[in-house]
Design a protein around this motif. Structure first.
Motif, PDB file in Angstrom:
ATOM      1  N   ALA A   1      52.768  -1.042 -22.794  1.00 29.07           N
ATOM      2  CA  ALA A   1      53.686  -2.103 -22.365  1.00 29.07           C
ATOM      3  C   ALA A   1      53.377  -2.530 -20.935  1.00 29.07           C
ATOM      4  CB  ALA A   1      55.131  -1.630 -22.486  1.00 29.07           C
ATOM      5  N   GLU A   2      53.061  -1.529 -20.092  1.00 28.56           N
ATOM      6  CA  GLU A   2      52.719  -1.823 -18.696  1.00 28.56           C
ATOM      7  C   GLU A   2      51.400  -2.603 -18.617  1.00 28.56           C
ATOM      8  OE1 GLU A   2      51.865   1.080 -15.051  1.00 28.56           O
ATOM      9  OE2 GLU A   2      53.462   1.754 -16.394  1.00 28.56           O
ATOM     10  N   THR A   3      50.404  -2.139 -19.405  1.00 31.53           N
ATOM     11  CA  THR A   3      49.109  -2.827 -19.418  1.00 31.53           C
ATOM     12  C   THR A   3      49.287  -4.264 -19.869  1.00 31.53           C
ATOM     13  OG1 THR A   3      48.029  -0.754 -19.963  1.00 31.53           O
ATOM     14  CG2 THR A   3      46.761  -2.752 -20.349  1.00 31.53           C
ATOM     15  N   PHE A   4      50.118  -4.451 -20.895  1.00 34.50           N
ATOM     16  CA  PHE A   4      50.315  -5.800 -21.410  1.00 34.50           C
ATOM     17  C   PHE A   4      51.045  -6.668 -20.380  1.00 34.50           C
ATOM     18  CE2 PHE A   4      52.472  -9.072 -23.979  1.00 34.50           C
ATOM     19  CZ  PHE A   4      51.350  -9.634 -24.573  1.00 34.50           C
ATOM     20  N   ALA A   5      51.887  -6.062 -19.568  1.00 32.74           N
ATOM     21  CA  ALA A   5      52.665  -6.840 -18.587  1.00 32.74           C
ATOM     22  C   ALA A   5      51.761  -7.455 -17.518  1.00 32.74           C
ATOM     23  CB  ALA A   5      53.729  -5.955 -17.946  1.00 32.74           C
ATOM     24  N   THR A   6      50.890  -6.636 -16.928  1.00 33.00           N
ATOM     25  CA  THR A   6      50.142  -7.130 -15.765  1.00 33.00           C
ATOM     26  C   THR A   6      48.671  -6.710 -15.760  1.00 33.00           C
ATOM     27  OG1 THR A   6      50.822  -5.166 -14.516  1.00 33.00           O
ATOM     28  CG2 THR A   6      52.181  -7.132 -14.243  1.00 33.00           C
ATOM     29  N   GLY A   7      48.193  -6.067 -16.830  1.00 26.74           N
ATOM     30  CA  GLY A   7      46.861  -5.466 -16.818  1.00 26.74           C
ATOM     31  C   GLY A   7      45.721  -6.438 -17.033  1.00 26.74           C
ATOM     32  N   PRO A   8      44.508  -5.873 -17.222  1.00 30.23           N
ATOM     33  CA  PRO A   8      43.312  -6.696 -17.373  1.00 30.23           C
ATOM     34  C   PRO A   8      43.195  -7.296 -18.775  1.00 30.23           C
ATOM     35  CG  PRO A   8      42.762  -4.383 -17.622  1.00 30.23           C
ATOM     36  CD  PRO A   8      44.236  -4.446 -17.304  1.00 30.23           C
ATOM     37  N   GLY A   9      42.102  -8.007 -19.007  1.00 34.33           N
ATOM     38  CA  GLY A   9      41.877  -8.625 -20.305  1.00 34.33           C
ATOM     39  C   GLY A   9      42.169 -10.117 -20.256  1.00 34.33           C
TER      40      GLY A   9
ATOM     41  N   LEU B   1      52.166  -0.417 -31.753  1.00 33.07           N
ATOM     42  CA  LEU B   1      52.032  -1.062 -30.437  1.00 33.07           C
ATOM     43  C   LEU B   1      52.750  -2.403 -30.410  1.00 33.07           C
ATOM     44  CD1 LEU B   1      48.288  -0.382 -29.524  1.00 33.07           C
ATOM     45  CD2 LEU B   1      50.300   0.379 -28.252  1.00 33.07           C
ATOM     46  N   LEU B   2      52.590  -3.162 -31.504  1.00 28.82           N
ATOM     47  CA  LEU B   2      53.272  -4.461 -31.574  1.00 28.82           C
ATOM     48  C   LEU B   2      54.792  -4.261 -31.511  1.00 28.82           C
ATOM     49  CD1 LEU B   2      52.789  -7.552 -31.994  1.00 28.82           C
ATOM     50  CD2 LEU B   2      53.054  -7.130 -34.451  1.00 28.82           C
ATOM     51  N   ALA B   3      55.269  -3.273 -32.271  1.00 31.84           N
ATOM     52  CA  ALA B   3      56.710  -2.974 -32.248  1.00 31.84           C
ATOM     53  C   ALA B   3      57.150  -2.498 -30.864  1.00 31.84           C
ATOM     54  CB  ALA B   3      57.036  -1.925 -33.314  1.00 31.84           C
ATOM     55  N   ASN B   4      56.298  -1.696 -30.204  1.00 32.73           N
ATOM     56  CA  ASN B   4      56.611  -1.207 -28.844  1.00 32.73           C
ATOM     57  C   ASN B   4      56.719  -2.373 -27.858  1.00 32.73           C
ATOM     58  OD1 ASN B   4      54.365   1.667 -29.175  1.00 32.73           O
ATOM     59  ND2 ASN B   4      56.464   1.421 -29.885  1.00 32.73           N
ATOM     60  N   LEU B   5      55.813  -3.357 -28.017  1.00 32.42           N
ATOM     61  CA  LEU B   5      55.855  -4.517 -27.108  1.00 32.42           C
ATOM     62  C   LEU B   5      57.121  -5.333 -27.348  1.00 32.42           C
ATOM     63  CD1 LEU B   5      52.108  -5.690 -27.168  1.00 32.42           C
ATOM     64  CD2 LEU B   5      53.300  -4.448 -25.346  1.00 32.42           C
TER      65      LEU B   5
ATOM     66  N   LEU C   1      45.974  -6.210 -29.609  1.00 28.85           N
ATOM     67  CA  LEU C   1      46.430  -4.919 -30.151  1.00 28.85           C
ATOM     68  C   LEU C   1      45.285  -3.920 -30.273  1.00 28.85           C
ATOM     69  CD1 LEU C   1      48.900  -6.187 -32.899  1.00 28.85           C
ATOM     70  CD2 LEU C   1      49.461  -5.322 -30.609  1.00 28.85           C
ATOM     71  N   SER C   2      44.116  -4.379 -30.743  1.00 31.78           N
ATOM     72  CA  SER C   2      43.004  -3.420 -30.859  1.00 31.78           C
ATOM     73  C   SER C   2      42.480  -3.049 -29.481  1.00 31.78           C
ATOM     74  CB  SER C   2      41.895  -3.955 -31.774  1.00 31.78           C
ATOM     75  OG  SER C   2      41.451  -5.212 -31.379  1.00 31.78           O
ATOM     76  N   ARG C   3      42.568  -3.972 -28.514  1.00 32.89           N
ATOM     77  CA  ARG C   3      42.159  -3.622 -27.147  1.00 32.89           C
ATOM     78  C   ARG C   3      43.082  -2.559 -26.563  1.00 32.89           C
ATOM     79  NH1 ARG C   3      43.799  -5.324 -22.154  1.00 32.89           N
ATOM     80  NH2 ARG C   3      44.782  -7.259 -22.825  1.00 32.89           N
ATOM     81  N   LEU C   4      44.399  -2.756 -26.725  1.00 33.72           N
ATOM     82  CA  LEU C   4      45.355  -1.777 -26.205  1.00 33.72           C
ATOM     83  C   LEU C   4      45.195  -0.439 -26.920  1.00 33.72           C
ATOM     84  CD1 LEU C   4      48.603  -3.956 -25.893  1.00 33.72           C
ATOM     85  CD2 LEU C   4      47.143  -3.143 -24.018  1.00 33.72           C
ATOM     86  N   ALA C   5      44.960  -0.486 -28.240  1.00 33.58           N
ATOM     87  CA  ALA C   5      44.803   0.753 -29.012  1.00 33.58           C
ATOM     88  C   ALA C   5      43.576   1.522 -28.534  1.00 33.58           C
ATOM     89  CB  ALA C   5      44.690   0.437 -30.505  1.00 33.58           C
ATOM     90  N   ALA C   6      42.490   0.797 -28.258  1.00 33.84           N
ATOM     91  CA  ALA C   6      41.253   1.453 -27.805  1.00 33.84           C
ATOM     92  C   ALA C   6      41.468   2.113 -26.441  1.00 33.84           C
ATOM     93  CB  ALA C   6      40.117   0.433 -27.727  1.00 33.84           C
ATOM     94  N   ALA C   7      42.367   1.541 -25.636  1.00 35.55           N
ATOM     95  CA  ALA C   7      42.617   2.075 -24.300  1.00 35.55           C
ATOM     96  C   ALA C   7      43.614   3.229 -24.309  1.00 35.55           C
ATOM     97  CB  ALA C   7      43.111   0.954 -23.388  1.00 35.55           C
ATOM     98  N   GLY C   8      44.217   3.504 -25.478  1.00 33.72           N
ATOM     99  CA  GLY C   8      45.246   4.543 -25.541  1.00 33.72           C
ATOM    100  C   GLY C   8      46.597   3.892 -25.337  1.00 33.72           C
TER     101      GLY C   8
END
Ligand SMILES: [Zn+2]
Length: 351
Positions: A28-36, A98-102, A16-23
């Motif tokens: 949701a898309e980043t979490f689906a197939t992105g880096p990390g 973000l958690l709720a969005n996911l 969550l803090s990684r996604l928040a830092a990235a904007g």
């Protein structure tokens, strides 16, 4: 042998803090197939079924953790300054959203009972426990705690590695005892009491040893460290001494093995060339004190530099294979992979 089974449910990640830092626009898309370390697609490939999703607020000045300093043979990274509560609350709202969005996007389910975790593991969605790592966002009256609980918060560590209104965390220091300063404040003790009333699990990871004993004396529940290792093997301030581990065992609690290299390596350095044998050495030590029901995983994915062989959820089959080759039976591996988390959460939450 299917190396994605048993499913892993894990004690700590910083997605969550990684996604928040990235904007948050395309989170949701980043979490689906992105880096990390974690994305949904690779989680499914590696048999990662979910875990504790931490809301963690960076220190003022964008302070990230100084992995370069921690790569040195000895180090004592100064404690970062406190985060003002209104700033922390704003950050926590972003990450909770973000958690709720996911969840809204169908990537995960925010679980409020152990039964919900069990029902979710192995399905399409990840099972998420909403966790707060460092209670900076919470006001003196604890109003934010009640609201976060209503939004699904079920686990909380009073401090990260910095001071706040509620208590004191250990610095990133090697070698060092975890006895580095004061424990919980009066407000911290009230926070503990309110968490116990609400059924929010308390996490002792990052607390000073004094803070650990403050919780150990006060709680009526199993003592839990979501992501900490054995101080007897790696004498860093972030790990738990055998005396602390014995208190966790006595309470029927659980410790999640932290994959952060600095807390695994005998020399305490944050360097990625760590053999799986080192992780097994910590697991053996934890098992010897905590027993088969007291040891789980707490990867610290997306928040730490981890051993190459588990560098990303898709590589978790390497850890399952290593546990099996090391002689752990199927029942024990299942307990470590998810059973012990589900069990201790059921005993803590009551359902
Ligand atoms: Zn942490």
């Amino acid at each position: 042998m299917d190396l994605t089974v048993p499913t892993i449910f894990d004690g700590h990640n910083d997605v969550l803090s990684r996604l928040a830092a990235a904007g948050r626009a395309d989170a949701a898309e980043t979490f689906a197939t992105g880096p990390g370390h974690i994305n949904h697609e690779r989680a499914r490939a590696g048999g990662f079924g979910g875990g504790f999703f931490a809301v963690w607020i960076p220190s003022p000045g964008g302070g990230t953790i100084d992995f370069d300093a921690m790569a040195q043979p000895r180090y004592s990274v100064p404690l970062p300054p406190q985060v003002p509560q209104p700033d922390a609350l704003a950050g926590a709202m972003r990450q909770a959203a973000l958690l709720a969005n996911l969840e809204e996007a169908g990537a995960l389910k925010i679980c409020r009972t152990a039964g919900e975790i069990e029902a979710t593991l192995g399905g399409e969605r990840l099972a998420a426990v909403f966790h707060v790592e460092g209670a900076e966002a919470i006001d003196r009256e604890l109003a934010a705690l009640d609201v976060l609980h209503a939004a699904g918060l079920r686990s909380l560590g009073p401090v990260w590695s910095r001071p706040n209104r509620f208590g004191h965390g250990v610095p990133f220091r090697f070698p060092s005892s975890p006895d580095t300063g004061p424990g919980l404040t009066e407000d911290g003790l009230r926070l503990v009491d309110r968490c116990l009333e609400l059924g929010i699990m308390l996490d002792v990871s990052h607390l000073t040893e004094a803070g650990f004993w403050d919780i150990a004396r006060r709680t009526t529940k199993p003592i839990v460290a979501t992501h900490s290792n054995a101080h007897a093997i790696t004498p860093t301030a972030r790990n738990l001494t055998d005396k602390q581990l014995a208190a966790v065992a006595e309470s029927g609690g659980v410790v999640g093995l932290n994959f952060a290299s600095a807390f695994l390596r005998e020399d305490g350095r944050m360097l990625g060339d760590v053999p799986l044998a080192t992780m097994l050495r910590h697991l053996d030590h934890l098992l010897a004190i905590l027993g088969e029901d007291g040891v789980a995983l707490g990867s610290d994915y997306d928040g730490a530099l981890v051993p190459h062989e588990v560098d990303g959820v898709e590589r978790l089959p390497n850890l399952r294979r290593a546990m099996s080759a090391h002689g752990y039976g199927e029942a024990l591996i299942t307990k470590i992979c998810h059973g012990n988390w589900v069990n201790v959460l059921r005993r803590t939450w009551g359902a």
